[in-house]
Write an enzyme that holds these catalytic residues in place. Structure first.
Site, PDB file in Angstrom:
ATOM      1  CB  SER A 142      -0.928   0.027   1.221  1.00  0.00           C
ATOM      2  OG  SER A 142      -1.660   1.230   1.215  1.00  0.00           O
ATOM      3  CB  SER A 176      -2.906   4.434   1.640  1.00  0.00           C
ATOM      4  OG  SER A 176      -3.716   3.902   0.627  1.00  0.00           O
ATOM      5  CE  LYS A 234     -11.335  -0.775  -1.963  1.00  0.00           C
ATOM      6  NZ  LYS A 234     -10.920  -0.220  -3.228  1.00  0.00           N
ATOM      7  N   GLY A 288     -12.753 -10.007 -12.432  1.00  0.00           N
ATOM      8  CA  GLY A 288     -12.975  -9.853 -10.998  1.00  0.00           C
ATOM      9  C   GLY A 288     -14.386  -9.331 -10.756  1.00  0.00           C
ATOM     10  N   GLY A 297     -15.223  -8.226  -7.205  1.00  0.00           N
ATOM     11  CA  GLY A 297     -15.192  -7.827  -5.794  1.00  0.00           C
ATOM     12  C   GLY A 297     -15.409  -6.333  -5.608  1.00  0.00           C
ATOM     13  N   GLY A 298     -14.750  -5.793  -4.580  1.00  0.00           N
ATOM     14  CA  GLY A 298     -14.955  -4.388  -4.202  1.00  0.00           C
ATOM     15  C   GLY A 298     -14.562  -3.383  -5.265  1.00  0.00           C
ATOM     16  CE1 TYR A 324      -2.920   1.035  -4.957  1.00  0.00           C
ATOM     17  CE2 TYR A 324      -0.579   1.536  -4.748  1.00  0.00           C
ATOM     18  CZ  TYR A 324      -1.806   1.266  -4.171  1.00  0.00           C
ATOM     19  OH  TYR A 324      -1.913   1.224  -2.801  1.00  0.00           O
TER      20      TYR A 324
END
Ligand code: NAP
Length: 270
Positions: A19, A21, A68, A126, A128-129, A216
């Site tokens: 991550s 973030s 999520k 996919g 999912g979220g 990413y």
């Protein structure tokens, strides 16, 4: 280490080793003069993470894989758009009341800006979220959704909600279905996890397509490298990542945040 910052925010998910973030949000705080720090809280038990967020407290939570969807019933309020999308990637804690939002949709729109979707066949890998906001954007731009997922029932549920067709790789190949845009929303290709794998058989990738990988880290996944070699147009998940994060901070700080070339800033951490 927490540097005695006044306010604490967090990214919650599992795994979080990949991550970016904290790097991005802490850079935003520095540039915007906000006395806050984002830290990573890794965990598989979403109820424990929400409890921790209420106790610490975390004022903003960036929610990532695999929480999520499972976080939604644990929140006090879920905003109407997030409810419609069926996933929350942002939680704002206002005086102990946890409200869930979805800013991934802003990130997806930003990443797909300039890509022709109307009447195009868009393969979403996919269900999912991350697939939910992707499907919402494709559906509202009148693209034809084709959904391919490891668990077929989840692909069926996605197309029931957003329209389109759930299918397998063999169906795509045998029925010679034209694919204009491919969007990977699975973690396949993620650094340290399944970095050397492809989310789709290589023979289905060809020149003329546009390939957007939500992963990413690395900046160019194996999938994007293959697509580039084949002459397809590629879009990295970093574009979506920065846009959705700026939107998260705008929700929390209630002000416009300028993108100070954060994509380039983040590349040094990849
Ligand atoms: P999620 O809710 O757990 O969904 C993951 C999806 O990937 C599910 O459909 C799952 O299939 C499928 N999947 C997982 N492992 C797989 C495997 N080994 N083989 C085949 N399919 C597999 O996760 P998410 O929140 O959607 O996140 C997915 C990825 O997108 C993560 O890497 C995340 O970092 C990235 N992402 C990036 C951004 C961005 O801003 N760029 C935003 C959101 C997410 P099943 O249904 O069979 O379990």
């Amino acid at each position: 280490m927490r540097q005695n910052k006044n306010k604490l925010t967090g990214v919650i998910g599992w795994p979080l080793a990949h991550s970016l973030s904290p790097f991005l949000h802490n850079a935003i705080y520095k540039n915007e003069g906000v006395d806050a720090e984002m830290r990573a809280y890794e965990g598989q038990d979403i109820a424990e993470l929400v409890k921790l967020a209420r106790t610490l407290p975390l004022e903003l939570m960036a929610v990532t894989i695999p929480h999520k969807q499972t976080i939604m019933p644990l929140l006090d309020v879920v905003d109407a758009k997030a409810k419609k999308i069926g996933a929350v990637n942002t939680v704002i804690n206002r005086g102990g009341v946890l409200t869930g939002y979805n800013t991934d949709i802003i990130g997806v729109k930003h990443a797909l800006a300039g890509v022709k979707i109307n009447n195009k066949n868009v393969l979403i890998i996919g269900a999912g979220g991350a697939a939910q906001p992707v499907a919402a954007v494709v559906s509202s731009a009148r693209g034809n959704i084709l959904c391919l997922n490891r668990t077929g029932a989840k692909a069926e549920a996605l197309v029931k909600k957003f329209g389109g067709e759930a299918l397998t790789e063999n169906q795509l190949r045998n029925d010679k279905i034209r694919i204009d845009v491919i969007i990977n929303t699975t973690p396949i290709g993620l650094k340290g996890e399944r970095e050397d794998e492809l989310p789709l058989a290589a023979d289905l990738v060809e020149a003329g397509q546009t390939i957007f990988d939500c992963v990413y880290n690395p900046f160019e996944t194996q999938f994007l490298q293959l697509a580039k070699e084949r002459g397809a147009k590629i879009i990295s998940g970093l574009k979506m990542f920065v846009a959705q994060a700026l939107a998260q901070e705008e929700l929390w700080l209630a002000k416009k945040i300028i993108n100070k070339n954060y994509e380039d800033f983040l590349k040094k951490y990849l």
